[in-house]
Design an enzyme around this catalytic site. Sequence first.
Site, short mmCIF file in Angstrom:
data_model
loop_
_atom_site.label_atom_id
_atom_site.label_comp_id
_atom_site.label_asym_id
_atom_site.label_seq_id
_atom_site.Cartn_x
_atom_site.Cartn_y
_atom_site.Cartn_z
CG LEU A 85 -27.60 10.67 -9.42
CD1 LEU A 85 -27.09 10.15 -8.09
CD2 LEU A 85 -26.45 11.21 -10.25
CG ASP B 79 -38.11 4.31 -11.16
OD1 ASP B 79 -37.08 5.02 -11.03
OD2 ASP B 79 -39.08 4.39 -10.38
CG ASP C 23 -39.62 -4.56 -4.84
OD1 ASP C 23 -38.46 -4.12 -4.77
OD2 ASP C 23 -40.35 -4.71 -3.83
CB ILE C 24 -34.48 -4.52 -8.22
CG1 ILE C 24 -34.49 -3.05 -7.76
CG2 ILE C 24 -34.77 -4.56 -9.72
CD1 ILE C 24 -33.74 -2.78 -6.50
CG ASN D 7 -29.41 5.17 -9.41
OD1 ASN D 7 -28.61 6.01 -8.99
ND2 ASN D 7 -30.67 5.48 -9.69
CE1 TYR E 142 -29.01 7.13 0.68
CE2 TYR E 142 -27.43 8.57 1.78
CZ TYR E 142 -27.98 8.06 0.62
OH TYR E 142 -27.51 8.47 -0.60
CE LYS F 210 -26.99 5.03 -1.21
NZ LYS F 210 -27.23 4.40 -2.52
CB THR G 15 -31.44 13.40 -7.03
OG1 THR G 15 -31.17 13.10 -5.65
CG2 THR G 15 -30.17 13.23 -7.85
#
Length: 301
Positions: free
Chosen positions: A19, A38, A73-74, A100, A171, A175, A205
């Site tokens: 995505l 990334d 690394d965000i 994302n 997860y 989310k 994905t």
Amino acid sequence: MSGICEGRVVVVTGAGRGLGRAHALAFAAEGARVVVNDLGVGLDGTPGPDSPAAQVADEIRAAGGEAVAHGGDIATTEGAASLVAAALESYGRLDTLVNNAGFLRDRMLVNLDEDDWDAVLRVHLKGHFLPLKHAAAHWRAEAKAGRTPVARIVNTSSGAGLLGSVGQGNYSAAKAGIVGLTLVAAAELARYGVQVNAIAPAARTRMTERTFAETMAAPAGGFDAMAPENVSPLVVWLGSAASAGVTGRVFEAEAGRITVMEGWHPGPTADKGARRSPAEAGETALKLLAQARAPGAVYGA
């Protein structure tokens, strides 16, 4: 002909594949200059051997667009700060942030290790918060200096965050947290010219191919309903100035379908005006539940 993001600078996290890659390419096709982030990790979050961010940036430039790669690394303060700095140093501005990045470590709850819980919450939820925080700090400073931006943040939730998903407690929790973060950010940042929305996408994905291997296979011809590129047009519009006035919303996006999700609203209610006994509370709850709309089914239940 100019695209709807002409002149805008857009940051997309987790943009090396899936995505995120589709979003980065779609923004570039609409005239945006893109910072492609990334970390280059595998599906489970462990480091990979290649640099997908650089590959996507090369792809954008080869098509005549402008892009730079960022491999930080965000989910760390340093990485998130350097991401915003990369946009400002490369292009002198930042207009849109698309959060994302993520990965999976699926287990049933009784088998879910603490490390797997922490890792998924870290990348999905903290990995949304930190870039958002640093981008918002920049936009607040701009607004206070009299340069109110036309800024956009697009967060990535999931149907698992809205309804739950068996085997994905970590997860789903992350989310769902992203939805809460989106609502708070939309309320807090509006004064600085920042709109914040979220999507709950469904597409083929790396993260979904094992779960939906049969139903999500690419067709031999015709419309590929599960292609990640189907989600990107909504993301690009939300990230553009054209989405003025749209904030604090969650959209499902799958194939050719877009749905505005309607979150928690008060349903049936009863007020006695005094304290109930446990038995009375239970009797009242059952009556109200009989009047209420049934919740959506948990994925995999």
